[in-house]
Design an enzyme around this catalytic site. Sequence first.
Site, short mmCIF file in Angstrom:
data_model
loop_
_atom_site.label_atom_id
_atom_site.label_comp_id
_atom_site.label_asym_id
_atom_site.label_seq_id
_atom_site.Cartn_x
_atom_site.Cartn_y
_atom_site.Cartn_z
N GLY A 22 -27.17 6.10 35.79
CA GLY A 22 -28.15 6.32 34.74
C GLY A 22 -27.78 7.54 33.91
CB CYS A 23 -28.49 8.43 30.40
SG CYS A 23 -30.25 8.01 30.32
CE1 TYR A 24 -33.58 12.19 30.30
CE2 TYR A 24 -34.46 10.12 31.15
CZ TYR A 24 -34.47 11.12 30.19
OH TYR A 24 -35.35 11.06 29.14
CB ALA A 25 -28.64 9.78 37.44
#
Length: 309
Positions: A122-125
Amino acid sequence: MTTMALPTIFIDGEAGTTGLGIRQRLAGLSTLALLSIPAADRKDPAVRQALMRQADLIILCLPDDAAREAVALADALGEDAPRILDASSAYRTAPDWVFGFPELTTAQPDLIRAARHVSNPGCYATGAISLLRPLVDAGLLPADAPITVNAVSGFSGGGRSMIEAHDTTGGPPFELYALGLEHKHVPEIQHHAGLTQRPLFVPSVGHFRQGMLVSIPLHLDALPGRPSGADLAAALAAHYAEAAGITVSAEPVTRLEPEDLNDTDRMSLHVLANETYRQAVLVARLDNLGKGASGAAVQNLKLMLGLAA
């Protein structure tokens, strides 16, 4: 002379934001053949499975439940089953899937190359793990540390309804969301950052299309050995010394803009420390549609197929 067939790719869900970004990146590669599904057949399992049978690798750009159904369709093909790169969050902590963050450890690229099933981060991750994992591995950050992750993303990361709201009505200039503290990226952040305590994650969205900042505040004197900001930056720089698309900086700045790496697949990591007060903020900057989604997927695809980076 025998002509070798090009690797064949099918993007299941190519009409979405991530799928479109992947297809655009792959369109210029002469070393691949791309399969497309007619718009009227996008939800027809038989048509999709027939395309999966023709593909060497499929990329799933679907909601979690639909991705699970697609994996079942593909795996039901037995010896004809393609390799799978999944961009949903359905399998990011699954033990029989490889996490598609090549820079995670020195072993990760080879694991991705050999894998049948790879889960795109994921992007945030991606931002949070990139900052945390090297420090945990280096012993500078305890695995049980109480970690807070703050992040802001462009509205393109929020799915079709959020994109339409911002495009049609202007949307709010800024908003916090997932305030029930159950965001779907939290399990993968905890798992792949090597944390034993669930991090507190507060995401937000601004009225800009793409770009992302992920920030993690730290009290330096609460860490083992009371490291300096320079110590943290040195550990990050050593970890990413061979990573072509990731830079590390300890240069003091007063502003960081989330859109500065838009339309690239790069990520910049920043250690901003005040030694007088023994505080630091770690910041990852990336395009949520680039290294945070489509760009990462293409990076993984090239590893899986043995293509030049």
